[in-house]
Design an enzyme around this catalytic site. Structure first.
Site: not given
Ligand code: PGA
Length: 222
Positions: A99, A148
């Site tokens: 992440h 992401e």
């Molecule tokens: P969010 O976070 O849905 O708050 O944008 C996603 C993540 O960091 O996994």
């Protein structure tokens, strides 16, 4: 369309009492009568909550599986403060690795992430490997990737479904057997716009999953 994975990343939120309230509300997910071949809900709480979630899911037959948010790059041993894959295996089936919050705040390097993936695979767990763009390197053995983009995380400003689909498609050209999830400001009102795209196999949800009712809506609408 293949199976969808809908993942809740509860991040560093919820103490024991708050987690209990979340679980009480979340057990209504059973009303969706999910077909596990079509949709799987995966919840990733903090390590301190993993046991309570595991017990609650088992004793209430909650139709969801568990994941961890992190794992030690080392096997069991003299590594004070680390939680290793063998320990996680008792409770969870998935582990989030890579992440951006860990890469940026805890200086996790590509080399370290490869070690984490290797440990998770050694103990038969499934890594969900997060990438920030289609250029991010993906370690061998990974089968599930979550794309992401940084600008979309926690901002209320998601990537467009078209752009996310293009990136997911580009990632899949590197390896045929990958599932690719999208993450970044997903909520019940926009989840379908992502999951209806042909290259997107699910979503990873942060902020919106802190409300169990909203997470159920996300699973339902996906
Ligand atoms: P969010 O976070 O849905 O708050 O944008 C996603 C993540 O960091 O996994």
């Amino acid at each position: 369309m293949g199976k969808l994975l809908i993942v809740a990343n509860l991040k560093s939120y919820k103490n024991e009492n708050e987690a209990k309230d979340w679980l009480e509300a979340f057990k209504k997910i059973n009303d969706l009568r999910l077909n596990p071949a079509e949709k799987e809900a995966i919840v990733c709480p903090s390590f301190t909550q993993l046991f309570s979630f595991f017990s609650y899911f088992s004793s209430n037959n909650v139709s969801a599986t568990l994941g961890a948010q992190n794992v030690s790059p080392f096997d069991e041993g003299a590594y004070t403060g680390e939680v290793n894959a063998k320990q996680i295996k008792d409770f969870a089936s998935y582990v989030l690795i890579g992440h951006s919050e860990r890469r940026n705040n805890f200086t996790e390097t590509d080399d370290m992430l490869v070690k984490k993936v290797d440990m998770v695979l050694k103990y038969g767990l499934n890594p969900i490997f997060l990438v920030q763009s289609k250029e991010t390197s993906i370690p061998e053995g990974v089968k599930i990737v979550a794309y992401e983009p940084m600008f979309a995380i926690g901002t209320g400003n998601p990537d467009t479904p078209e752009s996310a689909d293009t990136v997911a498609g580009a990632i899949k050209t590197t390896r045929a057997d990958l599932m690719v999830l999208y993450g970044g400001s997903v909520k019940s009102a926009n989840v379908r716009s992502f999951t209806e795209k042909s290259n997107i196999d699910g979503v990873l949800v942060g902020g919106a999953s802190l409300n169990a009712q909203e997470f159920i809506e996300i699973v339902k609408n996906a």
